[in-house]
Design a protein around this motif. Sequence first.
Motif: not given
Ligand SMILES: [Zn+2]
Length: 311
Positions: A70, A72, A74-75, A147, A166
């Motif tokens: 996904h 986000h 941090d990914h 999420h 996540d």
């Molecule tokens: Zn995430």
Amino acid sequence: MELAKNIAVAPGIQVIVRDWLNANHVLIRGNAESVVIDTGYGAHAQQTLALICAEDALGSRRLDRVVNTHCHSDHMGGNAALARAFGCPVSLPEYAARLVDAWDTRELLLDYADQQAERFSYADTIAANDRLRLGDLEWQALAAPGHDMTALMFYQPEHRVLVSGDALWERGFGLIEPVDRLEERLAAQRATLERIDELEIAAVIPGHGAPFRAADKALAEAFRRLAAYEADPLKLARHCLKSFFMFALLARRSMKRRELPGYFERVLCYREYNAQFFRRPAGELAEMVTGELLRSGAVIEHDGTLAPASS
Ligand SMILES: [Zn+2]
């Protein structure tokens, strides 16, 4: 430099375990190609590149493809740097691609939550239920909304490995945002956990934390947390703000206590959550969020400066 562990999970599948600011990197190495799933936080992209190029990871091979569970920060934060370094294509979950097209910084949780990411381009998209070849292995893409409503997981049936992003961690899952469509998000997360429950799993590679084998135990804990959030959205809202603040503190390394009221006034997620759930002056909201983090030991204070306990 943080301690990153490189763990072999199955033949051709290894994971570089990072921290909370940087999601883990799943490295899939085959004769035909090498692929990485998820690339960490943008500010640490050079470190990500070094870890992926290390002798116990890619070594002298080249990286052929970047995939995200996904989008986000941090990914997908290292996508731009990796694509630049290797000239390799990026593949995104199809619904996440729409957010990236629009660079929707609200839905991508960027400036909305004081997070940053370098914009990148992608070559193609992956849809739920697609079968795809990564390395020498066949994988199934599975929808994993909750999420993140656009998220995918990747399942490798032969080795029974699930890359969960996540959607499932050993203890819990990524935050569920309560400000809009909460019931829909909670129901989606429940459906995602039920989907995982139907799989034969030998190992889960989560987005954060070490890989684990006891999927049943993790699912039981995830269902327990989900029920607690369903019963108490205010608790969920507090949990989300603590997570947003902790993430920002990890990225910034420290923040002055006296600047917090202005910060909580300025950053949109705190304003929005405050208006909907807490309705108190920004300084009081800041005290509530940081007070809980200080009491739990996640944050330490020295001379009026807050810092993450782990750094
Ligand atoms: Zn995430």
